[in-house]
Design a protein around this motif. Structure first.
Motif, mmCIF file in Angstrom:
data_model
loop_
_atom_site.group_PDB
_atom_site.id
_atom_site.type_symbol
_atom_site.label_atom_id
_atom_site.label_comp_id
_atom_site.label_asym_id
_atom_site.label_seq_id
_atom_site.Cartn_x
_atom_site.Cartn_y
_atom_site.Cartn_z
ATOM 1 N N UNK A 549 0.668 -1.297 -0.135
ATOM 2 C CA UNK A 549 -0.052 -0.165 -0.007
ATOM 3 C C UNK A 549 1.071 1.173 0.122
ATOM 4 N N UNK A 550 0.435 2.285 -0.836
ATOM 5 C CA UNK A 550 1.129 3.651 -0.807
ATOM 6 C C UNK A 550 0.202 4.331 0.392
ATOM 7 N N UNK A 551 0.881 3.962 1.814
ATOM 8 C CA UNK A 551 0.015 4.567 2.933
ATOM 9 C C UNK A 551 0.071 6.133 2.816
ATOM 10 N N UNK A 552 1.187 6.776 2.425
ATOM 11 C CA UNK A 552 1.062 8.147 2.335
ATOM 12 C C UNK A 552 0.060 8.865 1.400
ATOM 13 N N UNK A 553 -0.564 8.005 0.671
ATOM 14 C CA UNK A 553 -1.458 8.471 -0.480
ATOM 15 C C UNK A 553 -3.045 8.191 0.011
#
Length: 575
Positions: A549-553
């Protein structure tokens, strides 16, 4: 009033010691991710960059979840052998315990974007983490990229309670005029202005309203963090929404003089006594309305609320979490309090105009009843009722406001739009801003809706989600995960205004689109929410081709199409 406040404060105290609640995100003894896995990056005298994780006992890092981007392939460090481990998420795999040390060669330059993920033996699996290490020569520590809810939760954990209260009060000020909290304004205005309260009485009424709303909002937030999305779903039960709508209709009746109708004597006497007792406004009534406003806003999911819930979930400190949510509620209520009470000073002296104001606020309360029922009613029926409300408002206000020429066009437009909405509803329309849409496009809207429905794969079971993610990873495909529920109004708004747009669908070509339907309060829905530690819908997640997952997005709460596309472009460009 004092008893009401003491009861809510006692609720906070009991929640901090309550054991029966099953926290879906973390038990009280789970550490925050940055405490369970202490990461550091340090330049060695040899010029090599030392990457080090200190892993707390009872926790472990996955070997195959370690990712290194932004450096040449030859600079990627070799991973030492791990310990054999088997779990339900990734099957048989290798993990690291105690500590992990890796060395990057001195020749490595640029910025290292690193992904990693860990879990606790007790059953909690943390979301994937992303850290950035500057390899440009100067010693540097990791600067993790975080989504807004992560950043708020981390800030609460790192700083003291006083800082958290101040920060969330400021966030509340910013949220005061968002679509989630704007419905409070007509309620509060109707309470103060509709009762003809004096300036001092107006401050007392508005203060009781805001204080009660903040307390209820905080209590709902804490319970939601302890129970997960169960509370969100419970607050959208038809019987509860119907009761709230009934209360708003009851509040509208005195504005129209409905208590003079020939009701049964015992009912009429009770209503008349209630009306006499609340002349100028009742503090108990203000507190009740504040509580109703808190219930109306309870299902709203915003990034600040998600950050506070994530902090509560990770730390298990329900009291601190409740206090920051209370501060958030006060911040949301303060601008409304000032607007209503200070604005009341500039109104003309009491007179016949106040009857007109009371009538207008009666229509405002009826609008709030419609707003409350928007989830329960069929879209076409809701459009028809909204049209009837506009038509009735224009018809009722025309005799009194006709002499004011500046208002005549607005009343005529309201009546015309109400009529068009009723016609559109009869033809199956559901869009208040485009009431005649069923008569335009010759089925184009239906085709777009069908294309949108075909683009998403609806998932209700954890096993289905796992299969979809494995297929996407095998094909090297991006994945977009949309948490959805039938009772989530923002989800339905985005479904029509974002995901049904041709330009959005075109931008998502090649992306596997998964809709996680958590409408039902079932164990499967709770597992889907726990999988990515999502407090509730709407929440949107991007997963890269490698399965991380691109958690920051991550997107929490309702956004428009332009903001959504900006998130996707930025996510795709960063890889």
């Amino acid at each position: 009033m004092r008893v009401f406040l003491l009861a809510l404060l006692a609720l906070f105290s009991s929640l901090s010691q309550a054991q029966p609640f099953a926290n879906p995100f973390a038990q009280s003894d789970f550490l925050p991710v940055d405490k369970a896995f202490v990461f550091s990056a340090e330049r060695q005298p040899s010029g090599e960059m030392r990457l080090h994780w200190k892993i707390t006992d009872g926790y472990y890092l996955y070997q195959k979840r370690l990712k290194f981007d932004g450096v040449e392939p030859q600079a990627v460090p070799a991973l030492p052998p791990g310990l054999a481990h088997s779990d339900e998420f990734f099957g048989d795999t290798q993990v690291y315990r105690g500590e992990l040390e890796l060395l990057l060669p001195a020749s490595a330059k640029g910025q290292l974007r690193m992904g990693w993920q860990g879990c606790a033996d007790a059953g909690l699996c943390y979301p994937p983490q992303t850290s950035v290490v500057d390899l440009g020569g100067a010693p540097s520590s990791a600067a993790p990229a975080q989504a807004s809810d992560q950043a708020l939760a981390g800030t609460l954990g790192e700083h003291g309670l006083a800082w958290g209260l101040l920060a969330f009060f400021g966030l509340g000020l910013l949220l005061a005029f968002t679509p989630c909290s704007l419905p409070m304004l007509p309620i509060l205005a109707g309470l103060v202005m509709g009762n003809g309260a004096s300036a001092r009485r107006g401050w007392a009424l508005a203060g009781a309203y805001v204080l009660s709303m903040a307390l209820v909002y905080a209590a709902l937030g804490v319970i939601a963090a302890l129970l997960g999305a169960s509370l969100q779903a419970w607050l959208q039960q038809p019987w509860l929404l119907g009761a709230l709508a009934g209360l708003f209709i009851l509040l509208a009746l005195p504005m129209f003089g409905a208590f003079e109708l020939q009701l049964p004597s015992f009912v009429r006497d009770r209503l008349e006594r209630a009306g006499r007792n609340t002349r100028g406004g009742s503090l108990y009534g203000a507190a009740l309305l504040g509580g109703l406003s808190g219930l109306l806003m309870g299902p709203c999911m915003t990034a600040p609320l998600a950050g506070a819930l994530l902090y509560i979930a990770q730390s298990g400190n329900a009291v601190h979490g409740g206090l920051v949510l209370f501060s958030l509620g006060l911040g949301m209520g303060l601008p409304l309090l000032l607007l209503v009470t200070l604005g009341n000073r500039y109104l003309p002296r009491p007179g016949a105009w106040m009857n007109l104001v009371k009538g207008l606020f009666g229509f405002v309360f009826l609008a709030m009843a419609l707003y409350t029922l928007r989830v329960v009613l069929a879209p076409s029926l809701w459009l028809g009722l909204a049209g009837a409300w506009l038509l009735a408002l224009a018809w009722s206000a025309w005799p009194a406001l006709k002499p004011i020429r500046a208002l005549q066009p607005a009343l005529l437009l309201a009546g015309l739009w109400g009529t068009l909405s009723i016609v559109g509803a009869a033809a199956g329309g559901d869009n208040l801003w485009k009431p005649l849409e069923p008569f335009a496009g010759k089925g184009q809207g239906t085709a777009i809706s069908q294309a949108h429905a075909d683009a998403f794969t609806t998932v209700t079971q954890p096993a289905e989600l796992k299969a979809q993610l494995e297929q996407a990873k095998a094909q090297g495909q991006w994945v977009f995960v949309d948490y959805y529920a039938d009772w989530c109004v923002s989800c339905k708004v985005m479904e029509k205004q974002v995901f049904a747009r041709p330009d959005v669908l075109a931008a998502l070509q090649g992306v596997r689109l998964i809709r996680l339907d958590v409408t039902a309060d079932t164990p499967a829905s709770k597992q889907l929410l726990q999988h990515y530690e999502v407090p509730g819908p709407p929440s949107m997640i991007w997963i890269g081709p490698e399965g991380d997952e691109r958690r920051a997005r991550r997107i929490t709460g309702e956004v428009d199409a332009a903001t959504f596309l900006q998130h996707w472009i930025a996510t795709r460009s960063q890889g």
